[in-house]
Motif scaffolding. Structure first.
Motif, PDB file in Angstrom:
ATOM      1  N   THR A   1       2.978   7.709   7.862  1.00 46.49           N
ATOM      2  CA  THR A   1       3.299   6.236   8.311  1.00 46.49           C
ATOM      3  C   THR A   1       4.464   6.005   8.736  1.00 46.49           C
ATOM      4  N   LEU A   2       5.628   6.172   7.833  1.00 49.21           N
ATOM      5  CA  LEU A   2       6.767   5.888   8.113  1.00 49.21           C
ATOM      6  C   LEU A   2       7.345   6.630   9.282  1.00 49.21           C
TER       7      LEU A   2
ATOM      8  N   ALA B   1       2.103   8.386   2.917  1.00 49.16           N
ATOM      9  CA  ALA B   1       3.165   7.492   3.089  1.00 49.16           C
ATOM     10  C   ALA B   1       4.205   8.031   4.100  1.00 49.16           C
TER      11      ALA B   1
ATOM     12  N   ARG C   1       0.921  -1.256   0.144  1.00 48.48           N
ATOM     13  CA  ARG C   1       0.092  -0.228   0.165  1.00 48.48           C
ATOM     14  C   ARG C   1       0.915   1.392  -0.122  1.00 48.48           C
ATOM     15  N   LEU C   2       2.024   1.227   0.806  1.00 49.64           N
ATOM     16  CA  LEU C   2       2.665   2.389   0.897  1.00 49.64           C
ATOM     17  C   LEU C   2       3.410   2.741  -0.680  1.00 49.64           C
TER      18      LEU C   2
ATOM     19  N   THR D   1      10.623   1.016   0.291  1.00 45.10           N
ATOM     20  CA  THR D   1       9.758   2.517   0.427  1.00 45.10           C
ATOM     21  C   THR D   1      10.566   3.688   0.719  1.00 45.10           C
TER      22      THR D   1
END
Length: 709
Positions: free
Chosen positions: A256-257, A253, A228-229, A300
């Motif tokens: 989230t990271l 993204a 998803r990312l 990512t």
């Protein structure tokens, strides 16, 4: 005792029965070896187990797990090591153990069954099958005795025996119905194309699931959900989306990271990330570390840095690579599978700290600063997963930023950062003296392919030559260790031996990884021979992938071999799980290979894969994010023969010389001297012509200062 008497052979009255034979001691899987001393008569998956079930007229008990799984350890300790459970199991069933990491095809098939029956899944995964391999009951972790609404094995096994003896027709009808339900669920009409509508629908779903406060998607438990990312980042660089949309997607993204980085899911001392967090704030992890997760999070970070360079992404990448180099890298330069959740002292104890331990180890002036930074409390911040009771232990997570701490303690941010770095080093050194978690040291072809590709991409994004060289060494080792004399590959290497026929996910992941290596080598100025050898490596993988798993009728790749008679259904799907699907990775790798060689046939095969699952992606876009990304890589191919012959004589641009790998890939088109390799594929001449054309085209690439080997 009644169950032991029932299993006694006629004519042996009064003779003590011989102990059941556990057949796992000769296996290579660390997970299977963890069960080799159980009193259960375990079989590995194979013909012998199914023949025994038919001969003894018993159902099969199939248990699937992996070596670093905490609840797998719990069930092994509480059930499979228990004599009472073993007596029941040996009387009622033929018991089969499977390592899900060695056989993801079996795990995926039976996990689908578990989801159909229960609406959820997990590990350990436990099922009852007919002797023909059709499941009729599925569950995850099971206790020894029934607890509340959770049935226990000592109650389930007698019930299964009665059903098999008294209502077998109903059991078989139920198994047939379950198999038909799964077949209908997997059935789809191939054909079509993945367009912008599927991507837009997927983005809308992701935005609806996104947690704007803590990052990630949905509620507890929270997984990194790397596909998803990666999809968000691919869309964040797509010109199809507006500038504002691209900013929003990158922000999702990025948040989230950063939230994961601050949480307990991140190992603040040793680097890397646990498999998932049990809460929505990423604070309390399940402590196992998996190679695939490290690879996909490294990728990512690299993609995010390509879009918008940021020191945070570099720090994140260096943190992950440091963990991989220390804890996952094998002496052969390839990568091990996982670190266990448990150690001798219990689940996660290796990573946990009491306040007293922290205060004793750190310099007096740093104690308050560190405890405030990482939420170290006198009574502990870590509760038992089942009861929620405080244990007195602390999981380290970033409760305050350096900026907040510098204001609170009246010191410069750089000073606070330096002191915390020194404190982390002190605790890491102290932690290294504890009994470490077990390492699952098997080498998996697919997960190594993911790490090879991630290291290659990150090496370009962050200017780290050594990361690319590390990826090259791993790729070269796999090329030597995994192929068999017939040219097919094995997916697992351990203890100096390779085993288990490779699956499509293995070929596809390594194909993708090798193409990322080719891209990184070209960007670094590698010479044309090395680039050509990487392309031949990729072509050899492609040939075997298509030969063994391609569906000639409807297109796409089957996820299991055609020669295992015990698999009741040969699945074919492009749905992602914790990693991109095999079909999506194959399409990506083929598209890159086609562009690099100027060979249209590979792009056509990539188009066929995408078209095969296009309607499934339109119906369930969130499950097919990697396939949607692959569809964006489909483009017209410019034939390499159109390149000017005069390119060979062009003056290359100036560049800095840099070290390359000590050896180039073994050319798949050329037999090795130590193997009786049969003559090449029938299309060898076509491939050689394509490679020659590629050589002319790649001559414009910058050259390094080293000679070709």
């Amino acid at each position: 005792m009644i169950y032991r008497d029932l299993s006694t052979n006629p004519g042996t009255a009064g003779t003590p029965p011989s102990p059941p034979r556990n057949r796992l001691s000769d296996e290579s899987s660390p997970y299977l070896l963890q069960h080799a001393d159980n009193p259960i008569a375990w079989y590995p998956w194979g013909d012998e187990a199914f023949e025994a079930a038919r001969r003894e007229d018993k159902p099969i008990f199939l248990s699937i797990g992996y070596s670093s799984c905490h609840w797998c350890h719990v069930m092994e300790r509480e059930c499979f090591s228990d004599p009472e459970v073993a007596d029941l199991m040996n009387d009622v069933c033929v018991a089969v153990k499977v390592d899900r990491e060695e056989r993801p095809d079996l795990d995926g098939l039976f996990m689908d069954i578990c989801h159909i029956q229960n609406g959820n899944g997990g590990w350990p995964l436990n099922l009852f099958l007919t002797p023909e391999g059709r499941p009729f009951f599925a569950a995850t972790w099971l206790p020894k005795r029934t607890t509340g609404r959770m049935p226990g094995l000592t109650d389930i096994l007698p019930r299964v025996k009665w059903l098999w003896s008294m209502q077998r027709e109903d059991v078989i009808r139920g198994a047939d119905s379950l198999a038909e339900t799964l077949a209908a669920h997997l059935k789809f009409v191939s054909g079509g194309r993945v367009g912008a509508a599927s991507a837009r629908s997927a983005l809308n779903e992701l935005q609806g699931l996104f947690d704007p406060q803590w990052g990630g998607f949905g509620f507890a438990p929270k997984f990194p959900a790397a596909p998803r990312l990666l999809f968000l980042l691919e869309q964040a660089r797509s010109a199809i989306n507006s500038t504002q949309e691209r900013e929003t997607l990158l922000g999702m993204a990025d948040l989230t990271l950063r939230r994961m980085w601050r949480g307990g899911i991140h190992d603040h001392l040793g680097g890397g990330f646990a498999r998932y967090a049990t809460d929505e704030q990423w604070l309390v992890p399940h402590f196992e570390k998996m190679l695939a997760d490290q690879a996909l999070l490294l990728l990512t970070a690299a993609l995010a840095h390509e879009i918008r360079p940021d020191p945070f992404y570099r720090t994140l990448a260096e943190d992950i690579v440091g963990c991989v180099q220390r804890d996952f890298t094998a002496p052969e330069s390839c990568f091990r599978t996982s670190l266990d959740a448990d150690s001798e002292e219990g689940e996660g104890r290796y990573y946990l700290w009491t306040e007293e331990e922290v205060l004793r180890l750190l310099p007096e002036g740093d104690r308050g600063l560190f405890c405030a930074a990482y939420a170290v409390l006198p009574g502990g911040n870590f509760g038992h997963e089942m009861t929620g009771m405080r244990t007195g232990q602390n999981i380290l997570y970033e409760a305050s930023t350096v900026t907040e701490l510098s204001r609170r303690y009246g010191i410069r941010a750089t000073e606070a950062e330096d002191r915390l770095a020194r404190d982390r080093a002190i605790l890491l050194e102290a932690r290294s003296r504890r009994t470490p978690p077990a390492v699952d040291d098997k080498v998996l072809m697919d997960w190594n392919g993911l790490m090879i590709g991630a290291l290659a991409r990150a090496s370009s994004a962050f200017g780290q030559t050594e990361w690319r060289l590390s990826a090259e060494r791993a790729a070269l080792f796999l090329q030597k260790a995994l192929p068999d004399p017939r040219g097919s590959w094995r997916r697992r290497y351990r203890g100096g031996e390779a085993g288990i026929p490779a699956l499509p996910g293995d070929y596809a992941a390594l194909l993708w990884g090798v193409m990322e290596l080719h891209r990184a080598a070209a960007a670094a100025g590698a010479r044309k021979k090395q680039l050509r050898d990487w392309l031949r490596y990729a072509e050899s993988l492609t040939g075997k992938l298509m030969e063994e798993f391609w569906d000639p009728e409807d297109g796409g790749l089957f996820l299991s071999s055609s020669d295992d008679p015990n698999i009741f259904l040969r699945r074919k799907t492009a749905s992602d799980d914790a990693a991109p699907s095999a079909n999506a990775l194959a399409a990506m790798g083929l598209a890159e290979l086609s562009s690099a060689l100027g060979e249209r046939s590979y792009m056509e095969r990539a188009r066929e894969i995408v078209a095969c699952f296009a309607r499934a992606a339109a119906l369930r876009p969130l499950d097919h994010l990697s396939l949607i990304t692959a569809s964006g890589m489909l483009r017209p191919v410019r034939a390499a023969e159109a390149e000017s012959e005069t390119d060979e004589g062009r003056e290359p641009p100036a560049e800095a010389a840099e070290a390359q790998s000590e050896e180039a890939p073994v050319s798949a088109a050329e037999p090795r001297e130590d193997e009786g390799t049969p003559r090449s594929h029938p299309e060898r001449s076509r491939r050689d012509r394509a490679a020659a054309r590629s050589e002319r085209r790649l001559s414009r690439t910058r050259r390094s200062g080293l000679r070709d080997r």
